[in-house]
Design an enzyme around this catalytic site. Structure first.
Site, PDB file in Angstrom:
ATOM      1  N   HIS A  82      -6.109  49.811 -17.616  1.00 32.18           N
ATOM      2  CA  HIS A  82      -5.432  48.861 -18.514  1.00 32.18           C
ATOM      3  C   HIS A  82      -3.992  48.593 -18.043  1.00 32.18           C
ATOM      4  O   HIS A  82      -3.562  47.438 -17.967  1.00 32.18           O
ATOM      5  CB  HIS A  82      -5.447  49.437 -19.941  1.00 32.18           C
ATOM      6  N   GLU A  83      -3.272  49.670 -17.702  1.00 33.73           N
ATOM      7  CA  GLU A  83      -1.861  49.500 -17.311  1.00 33.73           C
ATOM      8  C   GLU A  83      -1.739  48.865 -15.920  1.00 33.73           C
ATOM      9  O   GLU A  83      -0.844  48.049 -15.685  1.00 33.73           O
ATOM     10  CB  GLU A  83      -1.104  50.835 -17.373  1.00 33.73           C
ATOM     11  N   CYS A 139      -4.102  46.635 -27.274  1.00 37.45           N
ATOM     12  CA  CYS A 139      -2.914  46.482 -26.438  1.00 37.45           C
ATOM     13  C   CYS A 139      -1.725  46.202 -27.341  1.00 37.45           C
ATOM     14  O   CYS A 139      -1.830  45.398 -28.266  1.00 37.45           O
ATOM     15  CB  CYS A 139      -3.136  45.314 -25.470  1.00 37.45           C
ATOM     16  N   LEU A 140      -0.597  46.861 -27.061  1.00 38.43           N
ATOM     17  CA  LEU A 140       0.600  46.649 -27.881  1.00 38.43           C
ATOM     18  C   LEU A 140       1.051  45.190 -27.851  1.00 38.43           C
ATOM     19  O   LEU A 140       1.704  44.721 -28.784  1.00 38.43           O
ATOM     20  CB  LEU A 140       1.744  47.540 -27.384  1.00 38.43           C
ATOM     21  N   GLN A 146       5.518  44.497 -20.333  1.00 36.99           N
ATOM     22  CA  GLN A 146       5.432  44.447 -21.795  1.00 36.99           C
ATOM     23  C   GLN A 146       6.783  44.588 -22.476  1.00 36.99           C
ATOM     24  O   GLN A 146       6.892  44.372 -23.688  1.00 36.99           O
ATOM     25  CB  GLN A 146       4.506  45.555 -22.304  1.00 36.99           C
ATOM     26  N   GLY A 188       0.191  53.960 -23.791  1.00 42.25           N
ATOM     27  CA  GLY A 188       0.466  53.450 -22.457  1.00 42.25           C
ATOM     28  C   GLY A 188       1.337  52.210 -22.564  1.00 42.25           C
ATOM     29  O   GLY A 188       1.268  51.483 -23.562  1.00 42.25           O
ATOM     30  N   HIS A 246      -2.121  45.247 -16.271  1.00 45.46           N
ATOM     31  CA  HIS A 246      -0.878  44.610 -16.731  1.00 45.46           C
ATOM     32  C   HIS A 246       0.024  44.254 -15.544  1.00 45.46           C
ATOM     33  O   HIS A 246       0.625  43.180 -15.508  1.00 45.46           O
ATOM     34  CB  HIS A 246      -0.084  45.541 -17.645  1.00 45.46           C
TER      35      HIS A 246
HETATM   36 NI    NI Z   1      -1.681  46.663 -22.912  1.00 41.16          NI
END
Ligand code: NI
Length: 169
Positions: A134-135, A92-93, A50, A45, A138
C-alpha cells in the site's frame, strides 16, 4: 509537528515521488513528523505524499505504538518479493470513511534504505505485507482503489464528489 493528511483529489497523490538522496538531519526530522502525523490520524502506515511531500519515504507501525520495535522507516523502498494471496479490508488515511476488500500478496519482501542510507530487506506477512504494498503504491502515485473493480471505484469517486460539493471533504 503534525501535518494535515492530504485527501483524494490532490494531484500529489497521483504523482510518482522523487528518490531521497540526502540522509541528513532534515530527513530524520521529517520521518519523526511522519510518525507523529500517522499516529495522530490513527493510521498504521503513511507515505510522504500524504502530507504533501513528494519524496520516496514511508513509515509503518502495524502494532500502532504497542511494539516500539515494529516502527519501520522505508526510504526509496522497492518490492522485491511477493508470495501467496490474502483478501482483506483495506483503507487509506487519504480516503477516509471508505474501506474495500483488496486482494494482495500474503508475504512481501521490501528492499529499502534506512535513515543513514544503508540498504536492508524486510519480509512481512498479512497486515505488514499489505502495508508494504500500500505504501509503496503511494510512492508510485497509486491508491488502493486502483486494485478494486471499476464499478466500486466509480461509486467511491461519486460519493467523494458529493462530499466535495457539500464542503465535507
Ligand atoms: Ni494510504
Amino acid at each position: 509537528m503534525i501535518y494535515p493528511i492530504v485527501k483524494f483529489g490532490d494531484p500529489v497523490l497521483d504523482t510518482p515521488a522523487a528518490a531521497v538522496t540526502s540522509f541528513d538531519d532534515e530527513l530524520k526530522k521529517l520521518v519523526d513528523d511522519m510518525f507523529e502525523s500517522m499516529y495522530a490520524a490513527r493510521g498504521v502506515g503513511l507515505a510522504a505524499p500524504q502530507i504533501g511531500i513528494s519524496k520516496r519515504i514511508a513509515v509503518v507501525d502495524v502494532t500502532f505504538k504497542e511494539d516500539p520495535g515494529a516502527k519501520l522507516v522505508l526510504i526509496n523502498p522497492v518490492i522485491v518479493g511477493k508470495e501467496g494471496r490474502q483478501r482483506n479490508s483495506e483503507g487509506c488515511l487519504s480516503i477516509p470513511e471508505f474501506r474495500e476488500d483488496v486482494t494482495r500478496a500474503r508475504t512481501v519482501t521490501v528492499r529499502a534504505q534506512d535513515l543513514t542510507g544503508k540498504f536492508f530487506e524486510h519480509t512481512g506477512e498479512e497486515l505488514l505485507a499489505r502495508a508494504f504494498l500500500h505504501e509503496t503504491d503511494h510512492l508510485n502515485g497509486k491508491l488502493y482503489i486502483s486494485h478494486i473493480s471499476a464499478l466500486k471505484r466509480d461509486l467511491i469517486k461519486r460519493k467523494i464528489k458529493k462530499m466535495v460539493k457539500a464542503g465535507e471533504w
